[in-house]
Structure formats: structure tokens, C-alpha cells
Design an enzyme around this catalytic site. Structure first.
Site, mmCIF file in Angstrom:
data_model
loop_
_atom_site.group_PDB
_atom_site.id
_atom_site.type_symbol
_atom_site.label_atom_id
_atom_site.label_comp_id
_atom_site.label_asym_id
_atom_site.label_seq_id
_atom_site.Cartn_x
_atom_site.Cartn_y
_atom_site.Cartn_z
ATOM 1 C CB SER A 53 -0.948 0.014 1.208
ATOM 2 O OG SER A 53 -0.221 -0.111 2.422
ATOM 3 C CG ASP A 342 -3.886 5.633 6.724
ATOM 4 O OD1 ASP A 342 -2.712 5.529 7.119
ATOM 5 O OD2 ASP A 342 -4.304 5.071 5.693
ATOM 6 C CG HIS A 345 -0.824 4.078 4.278
ATOM 7 N ND1 HIS A 345 -2.024 3.615 4.787
ATOM 8 C CD2 HIS A 345 -0.232 3.020 3.673
ATOM 9 C CE1 HIS A 345 -2.146 2.337 4.498
ATOM 10 N NE2 HIS A 345 -1.079 1.948 3.830
#
Length: 376
Positions: A53, A342, A345
Site C-alpha cells: 500500500s 491514517d 501511511h
């Protein structure tokens, strides 16, 4: 020894290790093709990215039909793009440095542009188990399918976004391992975690070898970040503050990240020797991302360890049961003041600083300039 004494010793260890790594980078001789990448004169830059991610530009949304809503994307795109960020990721800034379009996810059917490369990164991906959906090995197999199909269409007289020369000249970037290490740290003590690094590294080596055997010659590999500074990890209940270093980060998680990166850097050195006519650049993301916290005021960050988009309020604003996408999540007014978007990240602002550090080549070996790839 007191908690303060332990914290001071740990900080000294991190600083000494960082100094040793920096000295090694400065004194080490050029490796392999340190003079530059292999790229035909006049060829346009093409990038193929593999990872999780941290560099997923919408793959998980396309693959699983995951509807990612605002505030994701609010800072730059002004709409959700499938990135776990309020704006651009590090890979986006790196693409900007090459003056190419942002990488489209491999599985995104509509609106994709593959003329400058493809992004195979998927959120949540690991190296092991290797045949689990979207693991690094699977991503490499997807690339091979994409390449074989492209060459097949070319042989039939059809046009494709990337031709044979494009595949040969391309830069292959890999940013993976964070999820592997985090999973191990959640269940095992430090010594056992480090003992399980070799199979992870073997998967990365195997991926590079497969790509090399299929004509790839230019590789850019990122180490993992400062895992102990993630609000997600810091929000886990603990007995006391002796587990934290002077900057408020978890010492064990960061020790593991440093150890993994040292081994990954050595692997890249080895590959530079073993792979004829190939260039493998290793970049230490731990040093870059730890500095975002340790030197946060220099970059204009007010809350280095607090989540911009999360739940629970200070000190971390992170709740595992209530993500940034939860209806009752709280979102900061100005993401440029935060390092973490978040809890896992980075914000776009932090990604911009990290990308600038990568582009400086100060944290890489060989010290090649990313933005000089495929430029005469």
C-alpha cells in the site's frame, strides 16, 4: 537501569548505527554499473512498480472493488484515487521527476494509461506466502503475463503501450516487506523475528532474478520505513514508556526495521555483483522516514506521531476498529502539519519530503539520481 537511561542508550545505538551506515555509503566503492542505468539513447522512461500500500495507486480498489471515499485524495487529486493518502505517494513524486504520467494499476480496467509503465503494487501485499493473492511472486507473474501478451500483440502487427525496447530499458522498482515484518512482530520476540528475515529476502532476490532472466536490467529497491513510529503500533497498549525511544517511537519495531534494511542492502550489493550488466540501487527508507519524526520541526510538521485521519484524539488519534474511512473518523484541517495520514501511511506532505530525500541520492547506493534515469 531507569527508563530514561534505556531510552538514551537506544537513541545512542540508533545514531551510531545511522552514522556507520552513512560512513559505509560514503566510503564504499561504486558497485556494478554505478556510472548509470542501462537505457537506449532517446528512449522514454518506463517504470514497473511492485509493492504494497505504500506505493499502491489504486490496485486494491480495482482488485477488490473497494470503494475508497473522501477524505482520501483531498489534498491534490480532490477526489479518491484508491491511494491510502490525502494526495500523492512517493512513487507519484518519483514519476513526476521523470516527467511521466502517474502509474496506473495493473487491474484498473477503465481510465488507465500504461504508456510509461504499470503499477502492480497492491495494498496489504507481502512476500510470503508466495502464492497468496497479490504476494510479490504473484505480482511478478502478472508482469510476465503483461509483457508476454504485449509482445504477442506486437508480433501480430498491433500497437501496444510498451514495446520490446520499452521493457528492456525500463526501471523496475520494488517497495515491499513492511507487512511481513509487522506480522512477525505481532507474534514473535525480536530475535525470532530477525531469524525469519532470510525467507523474505529470498523472495525479493527471486523476484529480481526472474525479472533479470526476462530481460530486466535496471532495479530500484526500497528498504522498509520506521515501523516503530507508526501511530498504528504506538496505539497498542503497553506496560510503560521504557519501550519508547527519545522521539516517542517503539524501539523494538525500529530495531527490526534497521536490521531488515541492513540485510536487504547487503543483498542488493550481492545482486550488483552477480547480475551481469544490471544495476541494482538500494535506498534506505528507514533513515528517511525516521527523520520525518526526529526532525519534524525542520519540515514544518507539528504532530509527528498523531494520525491526521483517524479516531480517538491525542496522543495518536488511532483506533484499530475505526479507520479513516469510518463514518465517525475525525480528520485534521491541515494535513501538511502531520506526518501520518491514517496511522499507517504518510500524508502527501510527508511523502513529498521523503521523495525529495530519495531524489537526493544521499540515502542510496550506488548514488545514482533517480530523475536521471533514461536521460542522456
Amino acid at each position: 537501569m531507569s527508563a530514561a537511561g534505556c531510552s538514551a542508550l537506544w537513541l545512542a545505538f540508533v545514531l551510531l548505527l545511522a552514522l556507520a551506515l552513512a560512513l559505509a555509503l560514503a566510503l564504499s566503492p561504486p558497485l556494478a554499473k554505478a556510472g548509470g542505468f542501462s537505457c537506449s539513447p532517446g528512449a522514454r522512461p518506463v517504470v514497473f512498480n511492485f509493492g504494497d500500500s505504500n506505493s499502491d495507486t489504486g490496485g486494491i480498489a480495482a482488485a477488490k472493488g473497494r470503494h475508497i471515499a473522501l477524505p482520501e485524495g483531498r489534498a491534490f487529486f480532490h477526489h479518491p484515487t484508491g491511494r491510502f493518502c490525502d494526495g500523492r505517494l512517493i512513487i507519484d513524486f518519483l514519476c513526476e521527476s521523470l516527467n511521466i504520467s502517474y502509474l496506473s494499476p495493473y487491474l484498473k480496467v477503465l481510465g488507465s494509461n500504461y504508456s510509461n509503465g504499470v503499477n502492480f503494487a497492491i495494498g496489504g501485499s507481502k512476500t510470503l506466502p508466495r502464492d497468496v493473492l497479490f504476494a510479490l511472486h504473484v505480482q511478478v507473474q502478472e508482469f510476465l503475463f503483461f509483457k508476454d501478451r504485449s509482445l504477442e500483440l506486437i508480433n501480430q502487427g498491433q500497437e501496444t503501450p510498451i514495446d520490446a525496447e520499452g521493457f528492456q530499458n525500463a526501471l523496475y522498482t520494488i517497495d515491499i516487506g513492511q507487512n511481513d515484518i509487522n506480522a512477525l512482530l505481532s507474534n514473535l520476540p525480536y530475535d525470532q523475528v530477525v531469524a525469519k528475515f532470510p525467507p523474505i529476502l529470498a523472495e525479493i532476490k527471486y523476484a529480481v532474478q526472474i525479472l533479470y532472466d526476462n530481460g530486466s536490467r535496471n532495479f530500484w529497491i526500497h528498504g522498509t520505513g520506521a515501523l516503530g513510529c507508526l501511530p498504528q503500533k504506538l496505539s497498542i497498549p503497553r506496560k510503560n514508556y521504557s519501550y519508547l525511544d527519545q522521539n516517542g517511537c517503539l524501539k523494538t519495531y525500529n530495531r527490526a526495521a534497521v536490521a531488515f534494511n541492513a540485510a536487504l542492502g547487503s543483498l542488493c550489493d550481492q545482486l550488483n555483483v552477480e547480475l551481469k550488466n544490471a544495476t541494482v540501487v538500494y535506498t534506505d527508507l528507514f533513515a528517511i522516514k525516521y527523520d520525518l519524526v526526529a526532525s519534524h520541526t525542520k519540515y514544518g510538521f507539528d504532530r509527528p506521531l498523531m494520525t491526521c485521519c483517524g479516531y480517538g484524539g491525542p496522543p495518536y488519534n488511532y483506533d484499530l476498529r475505526r479507520s479513516c474511512q469510518s463514518p465517525n473518523a475525525t480528520v485534521c484541517t491541515d494535513g501538511s502539519k502531520f506526518v501520518s495520514w491514517d496511522g499507517v501511511h504518510l500524508t502527501e506532505a510527508a511523502n513529498a519530503v521523503a521523495a525529495a530525500a530519495i531524489l537526493s541520492s544521499a540515502y542510496s547506493r550506488p548514488k545514482l539520481k533517480f530523475y536521471q534515469f533514461c536521460k542522456a
